[in-house]
Design an enzyme around this catalytic site. Structure first.
Site, mmCIF file in Angstrom:
data_model
loop_
_atom_site.group_PDB
_atom_site.id
_atom_site.type_symbol
_atom_site.label_atom_id
_atom_site.label_comp_id
_atom_site.label_asym_id
_atom_site.label_seq_id
_atom_site.Cartn_x
_atom_site.Cartn_y
_atom_site.Cartn_z
ATOM 1 N N CYS A 2 10.518 0.503 6.837
ATOM 2 C CA CYS A 2 11.398 -0.277 7.693
ATOM 3 C C CYS A 2 10.641 -0.716 8.934
ATOM 4 C CB CYS A 2 12.660 0.455 8.119
ATOM 5 S SG CYS A 2 13.758 0.854 6.776
ATOM 6 N N ARG A 27 5.761 -2.784 5.918
ATOM 7 C CA ARG A 27 6.501 -1.539 6.113
ATOM 8 C C ARG A 27 7.681 -1.413 5.156
ATOM 9 N NH1 ARG A 27 5.295 0.960 10.954
ATOM 10 N NH2 ARG A 27 7.223 2.110 10.849
ATOM 11 N N TRP A 74 13.079 -0.808 3.881
ATOM 12 C CA TRP A 74 12.625 -0.051 2.711
ATOM 13 C C TRP A 74 13.739 0.945 2.443
ATOM 14 C CZ3 TRP A 74 11.425 5.004 1.339
ATOM 15 C CH2 TRP A 74 10.666 5.160 0.171
ATOM 16 N N ASN A 100 15.152 2.390 11.913
ATOM 17 C CA ASN A 100 14.086 2.876 11.035
ATOM 18 C C ASN A 100 14.131 4.394 11.114
ATOM 19 O OD1 ASN A 100 11.617 3.442 9.775
ATOM 20 N ND2 ASN A 100 10.433 2.992 11.626
ATOM 21 N N GLY A 101 14.260 5.077 9.980
ATOM 22 C CA GLY A 101 14.344 6.545 10.001
ATOM 23 C C GLY A 101 15.473 7.003 9.101
ATOM 24 N N GLU A 484 -8.332 8.932 -6.862
ATOM 25 C CA GLU A 484 -8.067 7.749 -6.036
ATOM 26 C C GLU A 484 -8.076 6.474 -6.892
ATOM 27 O OE1 GLU A 484 -6.870 6.874 -3.409
ATOM 28 O OE2 GLU A 484 -7.757 4.995 -2.757
ATOM 29 N N LYS A 488 -4.939 3.917 -7.191
ATOM 30 C CA LYS A 488 -5.041 2.480 -6.871
ATOM 31 C C LYS A 488 -4.504 1.661 -8.025
ATOM 32 C CE LYS A 488 -5.440 2.406 -3.487
ATOM 33 N NZ LYS A 488 -5.692 3.427 -2.526
ATOM 34 N N GLU A 491 -0.572 2.012 -8.472
ATOM 35 C CA GLU A 491 0.317 1.508 -7.420
ATOM 36 C C GLU A 491 0.338 -0.014 -7.324
ATOM 37 O OE1 GLU A 491 -0.534 2.531 -3.319
ATOM 38 O OE2 GLU A 491 -2.656 2.693 -3.765
ATOM 39 N N HIS A 507 -8.600 20.767 -21.875
ATOM 40 C CA HIS A 507 -7.457 21.682 -21.710
ATOM 41 C C HIS A 507 -6.132 20.950 -21.852
ATOM 42 C CE1 HIS A 507 -10.195 24.846 -20.611
ATOM 43 N NE2 HIS A 507 -10.782 24.033 -19.742
ATOM 44 N N LYS A 606 3.964 0.623 3.471
ATOM 45 C CA LYS A 606 2.660 1.048 3.975
ATOM 46 C C LYS A 606 2.730 2.341 4.764
ATOM 47 C CE LYS A 606 -1.722 0.232 5.022
ATOM 48 N NZ LYS A 606 -2.652 0.570 3.941
HETATM 49 C C1 F6R Z 1 -2.145 4.477 -1.260
HETATM 50 C C2 F6R Z 1 -1.655 4.614 0.089
HETATM 51 C C3 F6R Z 1 -0.802 5.779 0.416
HETATM 52 C C4 F6R Z 1 -1.198 6.348 1.788
HETATM 53 C C5 F6R Z 1 -0.259 7.487 2.182
HETATM 54 C C6 F6R Z 1 -0.659 8.123 3.502
HETATM 55 O O1 F6R Z 1 -2.967 3.371 -1.400
HETATM 56 O O2 F6R Z 1 -1.924 3.795 0.931
HETATM 57 O O3 F6R Z 1 -0.886 6.749 -0.564
HETATM 58 O O4 F6R Z 1 -2.519 6.785 1.737
HETATM 59 O O5 F6R Z 1 1.048 6.999 2.282
HETATM 60 O O6 F6R Z 1 -0.667 7.195 4.530
HETATM 61 P P1 F6R Z 1 -1.423 7.453 5.888
HETATM 62 O O7 F6R Z 1 -2.884 7.507 5.624
HETATM 63 O O8 F6R Z 1 -1.033 6.303 6.763
HETATM 64 O O9 F6R Z 1 -0.924 8.768 6.430
#
Ligand code: F6R
Length: 611
Positions: A2, A27, A74, A100-101, A484, A488, A491, A507, A606
């Site tokens: 949000c 956001r 969001w 937001n929250g 990772e 990527k 997502e 396993h 984000k």
């Molecule tokens: C994946 C991604 C998320 C963030 C996670 C933590 O590409 O961006 O998994 O890494 O939400 O976010 P931060 O680093 O802002 O605490």
């Protein structure tokens, strides 16, 4: 998670609010809404979907006005539909509020307000706030006092902004646990969840503290606490973000731009921090706590998502370079563990945004229990940056693509610097330190070399993008890189992918392998190479296709796997920070071939400011 933006000044609010919302769209982007006021009844528009859809529905002539609040959502409570979109309004449609929250006690509050005759039109937790403010205004309070009284009843987190038709020259904002920043312009004042929303208009900002309630007027503001009438002072700071940093600058997506920024962001992360003449690093941000850090026994790294995988890499690094017992925890699980802290414990929070609610909660818990809390954070002025006892900034510039890329490499390289600094007070020799510094200095050139060959990854993505499932494997330093790479891919392309420690294949996961289930193997020529080759052979024996991310010059690997992307040779410890680049490119191209909304993948936001 949000985004809020407000404007009060001399210009038309609508275009500035829409511009701000577009900057905040990372956001959340389920739905959006705007309320604009100018003496006449407040005009309100809400829309499901992206900001562009909201914009298309608004007639700018009808929405003239120099004060307004806006929101991009969001969803937490209630589906993304118009009724649940913000701003929410009071029964008399004079008060409008964005939030937001999460309001944790919204159900009892809602029941109480409904019993008192308030009519609710949404399923959200937020709506109780606007009715609470309305109830307090009815008892004769002005807007600021009504907001203070309302927020005293609330359990949970909030950044809010409230507009009142009866007080046209005022917007009241408040925060607890969600970010909210005031921007001070020339006879105009703004507020937002992130400075990027208004940085084109002003770089003079005030970061609100938790429980602050600020009353904004044209060119003026005052701050009180939720609890009391006395004014509180907050410092005015200047932020260092250029409006250009928020543009794509010719790249198709922010994510691709950010992948390509990595030769520079690595330089920015280490600038002024390498001391080759002493074979060590210098980190000004942790100098004040260096003595305590040197005597520490245990390090717990806490973070989420991509930052968690960086933390997993960091654990190998701290264990290799220092005497610290190191563990890494998902911030969201940290509270459920009975970790014992004392003055020898250090907690290191990793966060791009500095606002991740789980990470923030974890460091608060660690602080309460007496640990030294450090942060590696990108966003200056963010909650984690301010609450950590000391820390290091990534200086990577705004990361706008929802999928984190450049901040993964930045936070990882800063952990290397931290471990190097500490290790040099312990067993690490000058020569070992110097070799690490030299490898770091070469990283930008190596990354650029791979980016110059990105078409190779596009070809590989073309060949495999129709696969419905993917496995990513690696060992030791490269195991977190496999995790990772899988994150990527899933997502942004919505292709199912799993990351595994290669040794774990037999396993369980090897049962999945057939000709339709490809594997991406991170297989540099390091101490794990032979074992990785065995794992790859096991996959090949079951008709699985394998793409290798391998060391330059490794001709043999071509005989074993189906496709190869070569990465430059460097120290084993630094190799994963190169290996991650082709995996970022693979995810990007696969998602693009699927036509996905790469910078705004579905269901994600984000900055995750709810737990
Ligand atoms: C994946 C991604 C998320 C963030 C996670 C933590 O590409 O961006 O998994 O890494 O939400 O976010 P931060 O680093 O802002 O605490």
């Amino acid at each position: 998670m949000c985004g809020i933006v407000t404007y009060l000044g001399k210009q038309q609010a609508l275009p500035l609010l829409l511009e701000g919302l577009k900057r905040l769209e990372y956001r959340g982007y389920d739905s959006a809404g705007i309320a604009v006021m100018d003496g006449q009844p407040v005009r309100l528009m809400k829309s499901v979907g992206k900001i562009s859809e909201l914009e298309a529905r608004i007639d700018p002539v009808k929405f003239n006005g120099t004060a307004g609040i806006a929101h991009t959502r969001w969803a937490t409570h209630g589906k993304p539909n118009e009724a649940n979109a913000h701003p929410h309004f009071s029964c008399d449609r004079k008060l409008f509020l964005v939030h937001n929250g999460i309001i944790e006690n919204y159900l009892p509050l809602r029941r109480e307000l409904e019993a008192a005759g308030h009519k609710f039109v949404s399923e959200t937790d937020t709506e109780v706030l606007v009715h609470l403010v309305e109830a307090n205004k009815k008892s004769g309070l002005d807007l600021t006092a009504a907001v203070q009284h309302a927020l005293r009843r609330v359990v949970g987190t909030f950044g809010i902004a409230v507009l009142d038709q009866d007080e046209p020259g005022v917007i009241v904002v408040a925060k607890r646990g969600s970010p909210l920043i005031i921007g001070i312009g020339n006879d105009e004042i703004l507020a937002a969840s992130d400075v990027s929303a208004f940085v084109r208009l002003t770089k003079q900002v005030v970061y609100l503290n938790d429980n602050d309630v600020a009353t904004l007027r044209r060119g003026d503001y005052s701050i009180v606490s939720i609890e009391g009438p006395a004014e509180v002072e907050r410092e005015v700071e200047t932020v260092d973000i250029s409006a250009e940093a928020l543009e794509k600058r010719g790249f198709k997506h922010f994510m691709l731009k950010e992948i390509h920024q990595q030769p520079d962001t690595v330089v920015n992360a280490v600038r002024g921090r390498l001391l080759p003449e002493e074979g060590v690093s210098r980190l000004g941000g942790i100098e004040p706590v260096l003595e305590r850090l040197k005597s520490a026994r245990r390090l717990s790294i806490v973070s989420c998502g991509t930052s968690f995988y960086a933390g997993q890499y960091g654990r190998y690094v701290f264990e290799a370079l220092t005497n610290l017992e190191t563990d890494v925890a998902l911030a969201s699980e940290f509270r459920y563990r009975s970790v014992r802290f004392d003055e020898k414990s250090v907690v290191l929070a990793l966060s791009q945004s500095g606002e991740t609610a789980d990470t923030l909660a974890a460091i608060r818990e660690a602080k309460r229990k007496g640990a030294l809390v450090l942060g590696i954070v990108n966003v200056v002025g963010s909650s984690i940056a301010r609450e950590a006892g000391a820390g290091v900034f990534m200086h990577a510039g705004p990361e706008i693509g929802v999928a984190s890329t450049k901040c993964f490499t930045s936070q990882s390289i800063i952990m290397v610097l931290m471990a190097l600094l500490l290790g040099r007070y312990q067993n690490l020799t000058f020569n070992e330190g110097l070799r690490i510094l030299r490898a770091i200095e070469e990283m930008p050139k190596h990354i650029q070399d791979m980016l110059d060959r990105q078409e190779q990854m596009l070809e590989i993505a073309r060949k495999y993008h129709k696969a419905k499932n993917f496995l990513f494997i690696g060992r030791k330093y490269n195991y977190p890189i496999a995790l990772e790479g899988a994150l990527k891919l899933k997502e942004i392309s919505y292709v199912h992918a799993e990351g595994y420690a290669a040794g774990e294949m037999k396993h369980g996961p090897i049962a999945l392998i057939d000709e339709s289930f490809p594997t991406m193997a991170v297989v540099p020529q390091d101490e794990t190479y032979d074992k990785m080759i065995s794992n790859i052979q096991e996959i090949k024996a079951r008709n699985g296709k394998v793409i290798a991310v391998a060391s330059e010059g490794d001709r043999e690997i071509r005989k074993v796997v189906d496709d190869v992307f070569y990465i430059p040779r460097t120290l084993d410890l630094i190799t994963p920070l190169l290996a991650v680049i082709p995996l970022q490119l693979f995810a990007y191209y696969t998602a693009d071939l699927h036509g996905r909304e790469i910078d705004k993948p579905r269901n994600l936001a984000k900055s995750v400011t709810v737990e």
